[in-house]
Design an enzyme around this catalytic site. Structure first.
Site, PDB file in Angstrom:
ATOM      1  N   ASP A  24     -13.947  55.058  92.521  1.00 25.83           N
ATOM      2  CA  ASP A  24     -13.620  54.653  91.162  1.00 25.83           C
ATOM      3  C   ASP A  24     -14.738  53.708  90.739  1.00 25.83           C
ATOM      4  O   ASP A  24     -14.769  52.550  91.144  1.00 25.83           O
ATOM      5  CB  ASP A  24     -12.267  53.944  91.127  1.00 25.83           C
ATOM      6  CG  ASP A  24     -11.917  53.431  89.734  1.00 25.83           C
ATOM      7  OD1 ASP A  24     -12.332  54.056  88.739  1.00 25.83           O
ATOM      8  OD2 ASP A  24     -11.223  52.400  89.648  1.00 25.83           O
ATOM      9  N   GLU A  55     -14.603  59.405  89.880  1.00 23.84           N
ATOM     10  CA  GLU A  55     -14.020  59.398  88.540  1.00 23.84           C
ATOM     11  C   GLU A  55     -15.133  59.352  87.510  1.00 23.84           C
ATOM     12  O   GLU A  55     -16.050  58.535  87.600  1.00 23.84           O
ATOM     13  CB  GLU A  55     -13.097  58.191  88.387  1.00 23.84           C
ATOM     14  CG  GLU A  55     -12.339  58.185  87.079  1.00 23.84           C
ATOM     15  CD  GLU A  55     -11.346  57.057  86.983  1.00 23.84           C
ATOM     16  OE1 GLU A  55     -11.504  56.214  86.076  1.00 23.84           O
ATOM     17  OE2 GLU A  55     -10.408  57.016  87.809  1.00 23.84           O
ATOM     18  N   ASP A 110      -8.226  49.319  91.955  1.00 21.62           N
ATOM     19  CA  ASP A 110      -9.462  50.102  91.954  1.00 21.62           C
ATOM     20  C   ASP A 110      -9.567  50.923  93.239  1.00 21.62           C
ATOM     21  O   ASP A 110     -10.068  52.045  93.230  1.00 21.62           O
ATOM     22  CB  ASP A 110     -10.686  49.186  91.812  1.00 21.62           C
ATOM     23  CG  ASP A 110     -10.606  48.334  90.568  1.00 21.62           C
ATOM     24  OD1 ASP A 110     -11.005  48.815  89.503  1.00 21.62           O
ATOM     25  OD2 ASP A 110     -10.115  47.192  90.670  1.00 21.62           O
TER      26      ASP A 110
END
Length: 182
Positions: free
Chosen positions: A4, A64, A139
């Protein structure tokens, strides 16, 4: 491996897949509070992602994709951070796949507007992770969600799903769970 990307905190998550079954290897974050410049952050991403790949030898990276924001400078910095992580993965021979946040949330929760907490809760259930291990920054669980989404996209999971022929069949098999209309 899932990432992420971020420029304040970056999440990392690693899954093990053996015979179609997944388990958590590790999840962590890279915090950039000690970095004086954006270039220091990029160097830290390069070093940390390299170390994680060398230590765990993942074969795939799911990352992501940045969502579109109003602040162009923030988006540029986020893109650079993502680019460094991708470049490290490619240089180490990993296959890289990007997933939009909506797709990751849909894959994990069935709801593209799910909160980070909902995503973390579903991952805990899917991977049988006890609550003690889930007390990490969101996260890290977002990174793990990217990895799990990738696993699902590869079509690897096995399921014990029950298939029903009709609603009547469902009610017959689950009568004690069905609340009749009044």
């Amino acid at each position: 491996m899932g990432i992420d990307p971020g420029t304040t905190v970056m999440g990392l998550g690693l899954l093990d897949v053996v015979e179609g079954k997944t388990s958590l290897i590790a999840m962590s974050t890279i915090d950039f509070k000690d970095c004086k410049t954006h270039y220091d952050k990029l160097a830290k991403i390069f070093k940390h992602v390299s170390e994680v790949i060398d230590a765990y030898q993942p074969q795939e990276l799911a990352i992501e994709a940045p969502f579109f924001g109003k602040n162009v400078q923030s988006m540029l910095k986020l893109g650079r951070a993502q680019g460094v992580a991708i470049a490290v993965a490619i240089s180490k021979g990993l296959n890289v796949t990007e997933y939009p946040p909506l797709k990751i949330k849909m894959a994990i929760t069935g709801n593209g507007a799910a909160s980070k907490e909902q995503v973390a809760g579903m991952l805990a259930r899917f991977l049988n992770i006890n609550e003690d291990r889930m007390h990490v920054k969101l996260d890290a669980t977002d990174a793990l969600a990217a990895a799990y989404c990738h696993y699902l996209q590869l079509g690897a999971p096995t399921t014990n799903a029950v298939h029903y022929k009709s609603w009547k069949d469902f009610v017959n098999r689950n009568g004690n769970s069905v609340i009749p209309n009044k």
